[in-house]
Design a protein around this motif. Sequence first.
Motif, PDB file in Angstrom:
ATOM      1  N   THR A 101       0.865  -1.145  -0.241  1.00 28.66           N
ATOM      2  CA  THR A 101       0.008  -0.086  -0.062  1.00 28.66           C
ATOM      3  C   THR A 101       0.796   1.341  -0.063  1.00 28.66           C
ATOM      4  O   THR A 101       2.203   1.201   0.643  1.00 28.66           O
ATOM      5  CB  THR A 101      -0.765   0.064   1.053  1.00 28.66           C
TER       6      THR A 101
ATOM      7  N   GLU B  53      -8.445   0.414   2.365  1.00 28.10           N
ATOM      8  CA  GLU B  53      -9.264   0.480   1.089  1.00 28.10           C
ATOM      9  C   GLU B  53      -8.184  -0.321   0.006  1.00 28.10           C
ATOM     10  O   GLU B  53      -8.612  -0.846  -0.878  1.00 28.10           O
ATOM     11  CB  GLU B  53      -9.515   1.765   0.978  1.00 28.10           C
ATOM     12  N   GLU B  54      -7.147   0.032   0.166  1.00 33.05           N
ATOM     13  CA  GLU B  54      -6.077  -0.290  -0.918  1.00 33.05           C
ATOM     14  C   GLU B  54      -5.633  -1.843  -0.612  1.00 33.05           C
ATOM     15  O   GLU B  54      -5.496  -2.555  -1.781  1.00 33.05           O
ATOM     16  CB  GLU B  54      -4.819   0.597  -0.763  1.00 33.05           C
ATOM     17  N   LYS B  57      -8.283  -4.391  -1.885  1.00 31.36           N
ATOM     18  CA  LYS B  57      -8.458  -4.550  -3.336  1.00 31.36           C
ATOM     19  C   LYS B  57      -7.543  -5.901  -3.918  1.00 31.36           C
ATOM     20  O   LYS B  57      -7.655  -6.484  -4.841  1.00 31.36           O
ATOM     21  CB  LYS B  57      -7.894  -3.446  -4.124  1.00 31.36           C
ATOM     22  N   ALA B  83     -15.279  -0.735   0.252  1.00 31.06           N
ATOM     23  CA  ALA B  83     -14.279  -0.846  -0.656  1.00 31.06           C
ATOM     24  C   ALA B  83     -14.523  -2.297  -1.458  1.00 31.06           C
ATOM     25  O   ALA B  83     -14.352  -2.744  -2.579  1.00 31.06           O
ATOM     26  CB  ALA B  83     -12.840  -0.943  -0.464  1.00 31.06           C
ATOM     27  N   ALA B  84     -14.465  -3.454  -0.692  1.00 31.19           N
ATOM     28  CA  ALA B  84     -14.774  -4.669  -0.940  1.00 31.19           C
ATOM     29  C   ALA B  84     -16.231  -4.853  -1.690  1.00 31.19           C
ATOM     30  O   ALA B  84     -16.327  -5.412  -2.696  1.00 31.19           O
ATOM     31  CB  ALA B  84     -14.790  -5.651   0.521  1.00 31.19           C
ATOM     32  N   LYS B  86     -17.662  -2.587  -3.563  1.00 32.11           N
ATOM     33  CA  LYS B  86     -17.509  -1.897  -4.838  1.00 32.11           C
ATOM     34  C   LYS B  86     -16.837  -2.775  -5.802  1.00 32.11           C
ATOM     35  O   LYS B  86     -17.404  -2.726  -6.703  1.00 32.11           O
ATOM     36  CB  LYS B  86     -16.740  -0.559  -4.559  1.00 32.11           C
ATOM     37  N   ILE B  87     -15.910  -3.651  -5.554  1.00 38.07           N
ATOM     38  CA  ILE B  87     -15.278  -4.505  -6.403  1.00 38.07           C
ATOM     39  C   ILE B  87     -15.625  -5.861  -6.220  1.00 38.07           C
ATOM     40  O   ILE B  87     -15.226  -6.792  -6.902  1.00 38.07           O
ATOM     41  CB  ILE B  87     -13.663  -4.209  -6.452  1.00 38.07           C
TER      42      ILE B  87
END
Lengths: 269, 269, 269
Positions: A101, B53-54, B57, B83-84, B86-87
């Motif tokens: 990150t 968040e990074e 992913k 975030a999880a 969303k993707i």
Amino acid sequence: MYKEEVIDLYSMIRKRNPLIHQITNAVTVNDCANVTLAVGASPVMASSIEEVEEMVKLADALVINIGTLQSGVFKAMILAGKAANKIGIPIIFDPVGVGATTFRKEKAKEFLRQVDVAVIRGNASEVDSLMGGASTTRGVDAGVVEISLKELAVKTAVSYSCVVVISGQIDTISNGTETIQITNGDFWLKSITGTGCMSTSLIGCFIGITKDYFLAAIAGTSLMGLAGEKAKKRLQEDEGIGTYKVKLMDEIFIMNGDTWKEEVQIHES
Amino acid sequence: MYKEEVIDLYSMIRKRNPLIHQITNAVTVNDCANVTLAVGASPVMASSIEEVEEMVKLADALVINIGTLQSGVFKAMILAGKAANKIGIPIIFDPVGVGATTFRKEKAKEFLRQVDVAVIRGNASEVDSLMGGASTTRGVDAGVVEISLKELAVKTAVSYSCVVVISGQIDTISNGTETIQITNGDFWLKSITGTGCMSTSLIGCFIGITKDYFLAAIAGTSLMGLAGEKAKKRLQEDEGIGTYKVKLMDEIFIMNGDTWKEEVQIHES
Amino acid sequence: MYKEEVIDLYSMIRKRNPLIHQITNAVTVNDCANVTLAVGASPVMASSIEEVEEMVKLADALVINIGTLQSGVFKAMILAGKAANKIGIPIIFDPVGVGATTFRKEKAKEFLRQVDVAVIRGNASEVDSLMGGASTTRGVDAGVVEISLKELAVKTAVSYSCVVVISGQIDTISNGTETIQITNGDFWLKSITGTGCMSTSLIGCFIGITKDYFLAAIAGTSLMGLAGEKAKKRLQEDEGIGTYKVKLMDEIFIMNGDTWKEEVQIHES
């Protein structure tokens, strides 16, 4: 031959019982404390900004590990690092998962900009990432690196003016001038969490008793590799990583200079 | 019969080695990481708001556990969860001790309001408490629940549109339509801390390799139960929970599909 | 003779299964939870300021340990301590490493000023430091104390109106009026991290079932010493602190009143 010089460190550490201040991660903090005791040193794991500067003054070495980095604890790392620098207490830095990150990358680089370290220890992708390399990383696991291990170790050692340990199937250690490799170890060391962190703590113990950080890095790194190898040999067929972790700690605790000398595999280039 | 489908997950997980991002509690974080490695996945335990968040992913699944919830970390849970979502990275949520305090109740409900989860795993009183039930709870231990396990599992699964696992002497798993029960396990699993958290992490590993979260929940839940059963059988009379915890990790590590198929006790309704 | 009274506590604790709320350190929190289960109690390790007051009301005793003290958690300790005082839930306080830094000294004294405790447990230098003594300390390790153990224990017990346990090669326990010493134990107990913290948790379990805190302190302290002694005897030559820690937990778990009565070494003055 570094064997004769390193072997003395094993008896010396039990006599001197250095105090090792460690600001590390929430996952492996207990293992790091126990491995410190196993090798003959004493751990103190204080990480509060209100006390790290005072605590590090009592210590013989400082271990910094960013495994579960938080902003508040990062401030404590900087404070402790600067205090250690001021009075000459050596520091080892472990950039766990630095490639994963932006936060880790920035904080690792900021730490190394503000604080002088004696040793950096990481896997190949972590060290490559510190050097701005295009290595890929996957969480806190090793990724792929496009440069020879020795080349990367030398380059990083020169760049940060410190000893660099790149852990892996082959461990590579360089101070920029001298570079050696160690082939002890077992792939099961990757099957339990914290063996990287524990290696860092072990090297941290040895830099607490000698100013030759290159030898200290060899002592700590080879101890983890050799213990990992010997622990594996003692497993029964129906045992797994639970027993392996227990026996790994045992092997570090019972290691003596004679066994080490006989079984360690150090390769000079 | 779910056996044939589940059995494939055991070999698949070791081949695919999914990365499982876990924001969990301070008590069992080391055990959760090791159990993840034991089953053939890789753990990353980052919990800083600056990086979750990074980090998520990069992951194949996200594990959220409120065992020692702090406000700061709760923010990280929400960020990682959104975030999880969303993707499309699946999430398992463990509402540890949710009935014990208003803080936990509010935060657990807030998490489930803001984030879609694939699986919820808890004991009966925790799940009942999520549903606004009058179950009593006692710290993080199971309390008394006034509704049948199956009924509670189905109702909760429908309400949150996810798979629900109610752990206990009998484990109950429902996706709202199908409901099964598993009778493997040993009462000693309650004698060491973290077996609930570890079950959640194991299910988290399996949702990282299949979109059939119901099967994943069966795989993870039955693995913990069966390993707990087998570990107990290997104990000597003068051994206690220290050795039991070591052997439990061993059994998870050495489990293979054949043994699992032979000894697992899945009951369809 | 305290044996007959203490022996009853061992059977009583398994029957009553008290809930022990513990706000402790990041290094040994897992061990503290497991030792609580091993002796027959239930742990809850909540440390968030938003919930500790509500959580402690469910508990039978409160354990406060400053091993890795942070400002935020200190606030939770004060809140939990005051709430416990208000409803009569007994508290044990462990001033880990209190002599090492100004921060710890101030916070430990502030805690004891604001909260009434049933028991204080520490090593000699920690207890001496609480009394303003000139004892030296080294990180979280014991230092040198210039006063007899009994004298220090009595003085501290009177000063803080509580039971005081000074752990060491000889354990000294005083309530200000009565003072006893226990000679069970093994020096290996200092070779793993957390045995002090675990002793505190064990005493915390016993103050959850009896208002005679002096007896509770004897029960918890002697249990750790005796288990440490017995675990050592069961080790093979090629085993070290990894196995020792596992067997220590086993011995605490399997301890019964008969064995305890036969082997415990309590010396009255």
